[in-house]
Design a protein around this motif. Structure first.
Motif, PDB file in Angstrom:
ATOM      1  N   ILE A 150     -18.824  12.142 -26.996  1.00  0.00           N
ATOM      2  CA  ILE A 150     -18.716  13.250 -27.955  1.00  0.00           C
ATOM      3  C   ILE A 150     -19.259  12.798 -29.303  1.00  0.00           C
ATOM      4  O   ILE A 150     -18.829  11.776 -29.853  1.00  0.00           O
ATOM      5  CB  ILE A 150     -17.249  13.707 -28.112  1.00  0.00           C
ATOM      6  CG1 ILE A 150     -16.679  14.109 -26.749  1.00  0.00           C
ATOM      7  CG2 ILE A 150     -17.154  14.860 -29.106  1.00  0.00           C
ATOM      8  CD1 ILE A 150     -15.228  14.571 -26.789  1.00  0.00           C
ATOM      9  N   GLU A 151     -20.229  13.549 -29.821  1.00  0.00           N
ATOM     10  CA  GLU A 151     -20.878  13.199 -31.092  1.00  0.00           C
ATOM     11  C   GLU A 151     -20.864  14.422 -32.010  1.00  0.00           C
ATOM     12  O   GLU A 151     -21.248  15.514 -31.610  1.00  0.00           O
ATOM     13  CB  GLU A 151     -22.314  12.721 -30.812  1.00  0.00           C
ATOM     14  CG  GLU A 151     -23.232  12.631 -32.009  1.00  0.00           C
ATOM     15  CD  GLU A 151     -22.703  11.737 -33.149  1.00  0.00           C
ATOM     16  OE1 GLU A 151     -22.225  10.634 -32.874  1.00  0.00           O
ATOM     17  OE2 GLU A 151     -22.774  12.189 -34.302  1.00  0.00           O
ATOM     18  N   GLN A 152     -20.441  14.197 -33.251  1.00  0.00           N
ATOM     19  CA  GLN A 152     -20.307  15.331 -34.179  1.00  0.00           C
ATOM     20  C   GLN A 152     -21.657  15.881 -34.651  1.00  0.00           C
ATOM     21  O   GLN A 152     -21.783  17.058 -34.981  1.00  0.00           O
ATOM     22  CB  GLN A 152     -19.472  14.916 -35.388  1.00  0.00           C
ATOM     23  CG  GLN A 152     -20.110  13.841 -36.230  1.00  0.00           C
ATOM     24  CD  GLN A 152     -19.209  13.335 -37.365  1.00  0.00           C
ATOM     25  OE1 GLN A 152     -18.108  13.816 -37.529  1.00  0.00           O
ATOM     26  NE2 GLN A 152     -19.680  12.377 -38.127  1.00  0.00           N
ATOM     27  N   SER A 153     -22.666  15.026 -34.651  1.00  0.00           N
ATOM     28  CA  SER A 153     -23.961  15.453 -35.166  1.00  0.00           C
ATOM     29  C   SER A 153     -24.803  16.104 -34.042  1.00  0.00           C
ATOM     30  O   SER A 153     -24.419  16.097 -32.875  1.00  0.00           O
ATOM     31  CB  SER A 153     -24.662  14.221 -35.743  1.00  0.00           C
ATOM     32  OG  SER A 153     -26.027  14.344 -35.672  1.00  0.00           O
ATOM     33  N   SER A 154     -25.980  16.622 -34.420  1.00  0.00           N
ATOM     34  CA  SER A 154     -26.827  17.277 -33.421  1.00  0.00           C
ATOM     35  C   SER A 154     -27.691  16.282 -32.651  1.00  0.00           C
ATOM     36  O   SER A 154     -28.459  16.647 -31.773  1.00  0.00           O
ATOM     37  CB  SER A 154     -27.738  18.290 -34.116  1.00  0.00           C
ATOM     38  OG  SER A 154     -28.510  17.596 -35.075  1.00  0.00           O
ATOM     39  N   ARG A 155     -27.586  14.980 -33.009  1.00  0.00           N
ATOM     40  CA  ARG A 155     -28.402  13.977 -32.301  1.00  0.00           C
ATOM     41  C   ARG A 155     -27.655  12.645 -32.208  1.00  0.00           C
ATOM     42  O   ARG A 155     -26.714  12.403 -32.984  1.00  0.00           O
ATOM     43  CB  ARG A 155     -29.745  13.783 -33.006  1.00  0.00           C
ATOM     44  CG  ARG A 155     -29.602  13.289 -34.402  1.00  0.00           C
ATOM     45  CD  ARG A 155     -30.924  13.261 -35.178  1.00  0.00           C
ATOM     46  NE  ARG A 155     -30.649  12.950 -36.553  1.00  0.00           N
ATOM     47  CZ  ARG A 155     -30.573  11.738 -37.059  1.00  0.00           C
ATOM     48  NH1 ARG A 155     -30.773  10.676 -36.277  1.00  0.00           N
ATOM     49  NH2 ARG A 155     -30.301  11.529 -38.324  1.00  0.00           N
ATOM     50  N   LEU A 156     -28.116  11.806 -31.286  1.00  0.00           N
ATOM     51  CA  LEU A 156     -27.556  10.455 -31.186  1.00  0.00           C
ATOM     52  C   LEU A 156     -28.101   9.618 -32.342  1.00  0.00           C
ATOM     53  O   LEU A 156     -29.128   9.954 -32.940  1.00  0.00           O
ATOM     54  CB  LEU A 156     -27.958   9.822 -29.844  1.00  0.00           C
ATOM     55  CG  LEU A 156     -27.461  10.563 -28.596  1.00  0.00           C
ATOM     56  CD1 LEU A 156     -28.019   9.909 -27.329  1.00  0.00           C
ATOM     57  CD2 LEU A 156     -25.933  10.598 -28.548  1.00  0.00           C
ATOM     58  N   ALA A 157     -27.431   8.527 -32.642  1.00  0.00           N
ATOM     59  CA  ALA A 157     -27.874   7.578 -33.698  1.00  0.00           C
ATOM     60  C   ALA A 157     -27.983   8.236 -35.072  1.00  0.00           C
ATOM     61  O   ALA A 157     -28.865   7.906 -35.849  1.00  0.00           O
ATOM     62  CB  ALA A 157     -29.200   6.927 -33.307  1.00  0.00           C
ATOM     63  N   SER A 158     -27.079   9.166 -35.365  1.00  0.00           N
ATOM     64  CA  SER A 158     -27.156   9.817 -36.679  1.00  0.00           C
ATOM     65  C   SER A 158     -26.419   9.010 -37.747  1.00  0.00           C
ATOM     66  O   SER A 158     -26.565   9.278 -38.932  1.00  0.00           O
ATOM     67  CB  SER A 158     -26.541  11.217 -36.604  1.00  0.00           C
ATOM     68  OG  SER A 158     -25.158  11.107 -36.337  1.00  0.00           O
ATOM     69  N   GLY A 159     -25.620   8.009 -37.345  1.00  0.00           N
ATOM     70  CA  GLY A 159     -24.883   7.189 -38.309  1.00  0.00           C
ATOM     71  C   GLY A 159     -25.595   5.875 -38.586  1.00  0.00           C
ATOM     72  O   GLY A 159     -26.837   5.825 -38.663  1.00  0.00           O
ATOM     73  N   CYS A 180     -21.978  15.440 -25.358  1.00  0.00           N
ATOM     74  CA  CYS A 180     -21.515  16.654 -26.017  1.00  0.00           C
ATOM     75  C   CYS A 180     -21.816  16.509 -27.512  1.00  0.00           C
ATOM     76  O   CYS A 180     -21.067  15.851 -28.241  1.00  0.00           O
ATOM     77  CB  CYS A 180     -20.022  16.766 -25.734  1.00  0.00           C
ATOM     78  SG  CYS A 180     -19.378  18.375 -26.035  1.00  0.00           S
ATOM     79  N   LEU A 181     -22.932  17.094 -27.947  1.00  0.00           N
ATOM     80  CA  LEU A 181     -23.350  16.973 -29.346  1.00  0.00           C
ATOM     81  C   LEU A 181     -22.733  18.103 -30.164  1.00  0.00           C
ATOM     82  O   LEU A 181     -22.114  19.022 -29.608  1.00  0.00           O
ATOM     83  CB  LEU A 181     -24.881  16.999 -29.437  1.00  0.00           C
ATOM     84  CG  LEU A 181     -25.609  15.905 -28.637  1.00  0.00           C
ATOM     85  CD1 LEU A 181     -27.124  16.106 -28.692  1.00  0.00           C
ATOM     86  CD2 LEU A 181     -25.250  14.515 -29.122  1.00  0.00           C
ATOM     87  N   ASN A 182     -22.921  18.045 -31.487  1.00  0.00           N
ATOM     88  CA  ASN A 182     -22.394  19.088 -32.389  1.00  0.00           C
ATOM     89  C   ASN A 182     -20.906  19.346 -32.173  1.00  0.00           C
ATOM     90  O   ASN A 182     -20.437  20.477 -32.298  1.00  0.00           O
ATOM     91  CB  ASN A 182     -23.145  20.414 -32.161  1.00  0.00           C
ATOM     92  CG  ASN A 182     -24.587  20.314 -32.604  1.00  0.00           C
ATOM     93  OD1 ASN A 182     -24.854  19.876 -33.718  1.00  0.00           O
ATOM     94  ND2 ASN A 182     -25.510  20.682 -31.733  1.00  0.00           N
ATOM     95  N   THR A 183     -20.175  18.322 -31.820  1.00  0.00           N
ATOM     96  CA  THR A 183     -18.752  18.486 -31.517  1.00  0.00           C
ATOM     97  C   THR A 183     -17.961  17.402 -32.242  1.00  0.00           C
ATOM     98  O   THR A 183     -18.172  16.214 -32.000  1.00  0.00           O
ATOM     99  CB  THR A 183     -18.515  18.369 -29.990  1.00  0.00           C
ATOM    100  OG1 THR A 183     -19.399  19.291 -29.339  1.00  0.00           O
ATOM    101  CG2 THR A 183     -17.089  18.671 -29.610  1.00  0.00           C
ATOM    102  N   LYS A 184     -17.070  17.841 -33.101  1.00  0.00           N
ATOM    103  CA  LYS A 184     -16.301  16.861 -33.881  1.00  0.00           C
ATOM    104  C   LYS A 184     -14.918  16.665 -33.272  1.00  0.00           C
ATOM    105  O   LYS A 184     -14.227  17.641 -32.967  1.00  0.00           O
ATOM    106  CB  LYS A 184     -16.166  17.368 -35.318  1.00  0.00           C
ATOM    107  CG  LYS A 184     -15.508  16.379 -36.254  1.00  0.00           C
ATOM    108  CD  LYS A 184     -15.534  16.897 -37.680  1.00  0.00           C
ATOM    109  CE  LYS A 184     -14.621  16.064 -38.547  1.00  0.00           C
ATOM    110  NZ  LYS A 184     -15.234  15.061 -39.318  1.00  0.00           N
TER     111      LYS A 184
END
Ligand SMILES: Cc1cc2nc3c(=O)[nH]c(=O)nc-3n(C[C@H](O)[C@H](O)[C@H](O)COP(=O)(O)OP(=O)(O)OC[C@H]3O[C@@H](n4cnc5c(N)ncnc54)[C@H](O)[C@@H]3O)c2cc1C
Length: 376
Positions: free
Chosen positions: A34-43, A172-176
């Motif tokens: 689960i990733e809050q941003s719309s893409r991987l490696a956004s941090g 699961c992107l865009n999911t916080k």
């Protein structure tokens, strides 16, 4: 696969979360990342320079140095594996690193702290000029660390994520993740901006923001962001063949004559922008070693936030007192380097396999948590 329920939920689509997702899905586990941003490696993983500097970095604990070496040595094979699975080239570069030295005193000091290892060699000023003709001509020599390597971390993270997906994992992107779903001392899943997802095992790999998630439960896992900036320049011809690693600046040669100059370090700074003075500092520091950098073309600059614990060591393992809750975070300056071994260790722990040759005590996630029982 019904993503409302999985074997393992991984919170965070950075290099640590994606590496673990890759290994667990390879072992047949049903994994949800689960990733809050719309893409991987956004941090931080999208901001890193990609150095796998097990011999050059200072680790603050001998066991972490051991893990770093094991981890670095796995990347050549990994690069081949990921290319086959995901078709992504992580641009593995095995040319080695040089640490240039100004004078004899500096050489003595450095070798005291970072002695030559197995395949390391000392390059005299003549040898250095022969190998790297564009460097400052007044240097005393350099340490050549042959085993050090580097990759493109954004590509690594994406390749791991896509490969995990190919092996059956769900992204699961865009999911916080808003909070943990806990019941009677067990983890049951997570509550997210898109509803609740269930799993018997939850791994928190959400970088420096992880502490905020745990604070809500009264759990103490201190992390601060250490902001870092990097500049990319492009040169007419290759100016540097090896990664140059010095105290003041590092220069990492990438494909198509690009050089990444890094990195600044600002503890506690959560701001998102790149400072003009950060760019100036990096270019001026780089110019000392490689004067022609000043004539190169500025391409872009970016920043990220390294997740740092109070003792500088990562958190790896199960959270004592909450069954099924695990942490993989706080890798500070070396999360890309340590991603492989961290994922291996944690995948083993999740499967109940011991890591008999490793001392994992220094990395216990609850080492700063004195009152967790009262907090639950
Ligand atoms: C300028 C710079 C240079 C660096 N250079 C190197 C280097 O050369 N070599 C090296 O080994 N390391 C380097 N590092 C360090 C490295 O980048 C980090 O240690 C590593 O990327 C940490 O990975 P991570 O997966 O733990 O965190 P991150 O990459 O930050 O990933 C965490 C993810 O979790 C997501 N997230 C957070 N909260 C939630 C939530 N509630 N719900 C859902 N998702 C959430 C975030 O959006 C993020 O994508 C560098 C770092 C910086 C900033």
């Amino acid at each position: 696969m019904n993503i409302a329920s999985s074997d393992v939920i991984i919170v965070g689509g950075g290099v640590i979360g994606c590496f673990l997702g890759y290994l667990l899905s390879k072992r047949g586990k049903q994994v949800l990342i689960i990733e809050q941003s719309s893409r991987l490696a956004s941090g931080a993983s999208g901001a890193a320079a990609g150095m796998l500097a097990a011999d050059s970095e200072h680790f603050g604990h001998p066991e972490l140095m051991n893990l770093a070496t094991l981890s670095r040595n796995s990347f050549a094979q990994l690069a081949r594996e990921l290319r086959e699975l995901s078709n992504v080239d992580i641009e593995f570069n095995g040319q080695g690193f040089i640490t240039p030295i100004r004078d004899q005193e500096e050489a003595y000091d450095l070798l005291q702290h970072f002695p030559l290892k197995g395949n390391d060699t000392w390059w005299t000023s003549t040898k250095l000029a022969e190998m790297e003709p564009f460097l400052n001509s007044g240097l005393h020599g350099a340490i050549f660390r042959r085993e050090e390597t580097q990759i493109i971390p954004q590509k690594l993270t994406q390749a791991l994520g896509y490969s995990a997906q190919k092996q059956g994992a769900e992204l699961c992107l865009n999911t916080k993740v808003m909070s943990l779903y806990l019941e009677g001392g067990h983890v049951k899943g997570v509550h997210t901006s898109r509803g609740t997802f269930e799993a018997g095992q939850v791994v928190l790999a959400s970088g420096w923001q992880l502490c905020e998630l745990l604070e809500q439960q009264g759990l103490n896992l201190p992390l601060i962001p250490v902001k870092g900036e990097i500049v990319e320049v492009r040169t007419e011809r290759p100016l540097l063949h090896h990664t140059l690693y010095s105290e003041s600046v590092y220069m990492v040669p990438k494909s198509t004559n690009r050089l990444w100059l890094g990195a600044t370090s600002m503890p506690g700074d959560r701001s998102p922008g790149v400072r003009a003075m950060g760019i100036r500092h990096l270019i001026e520091s780089a110019e000392y070693w490689l004067p022609a950098v000043g004539q190169s073309t500025f391409e872009r600059a970016w920043c990220g936030h390294r997740p740092k614990s109070p003792d500088g060591l990562p958190y790896i393992g199960e959270w004592a007192g909450i069954e099924g809750l695990y942490v993989a975070a706080g890798h500070y300056r070396n999360g890309v380097l340590l991603s492989s071994i961290t994922a291996t260790i944690l995948a083993n722990i999740l499967e109940g396999i011991h890591n008999p040759d490793l001392n994992l005590k220094p990395f216990r996630p609850d080492r700063f948590q004195y009152h967790y029982e009262g907090a639950l």
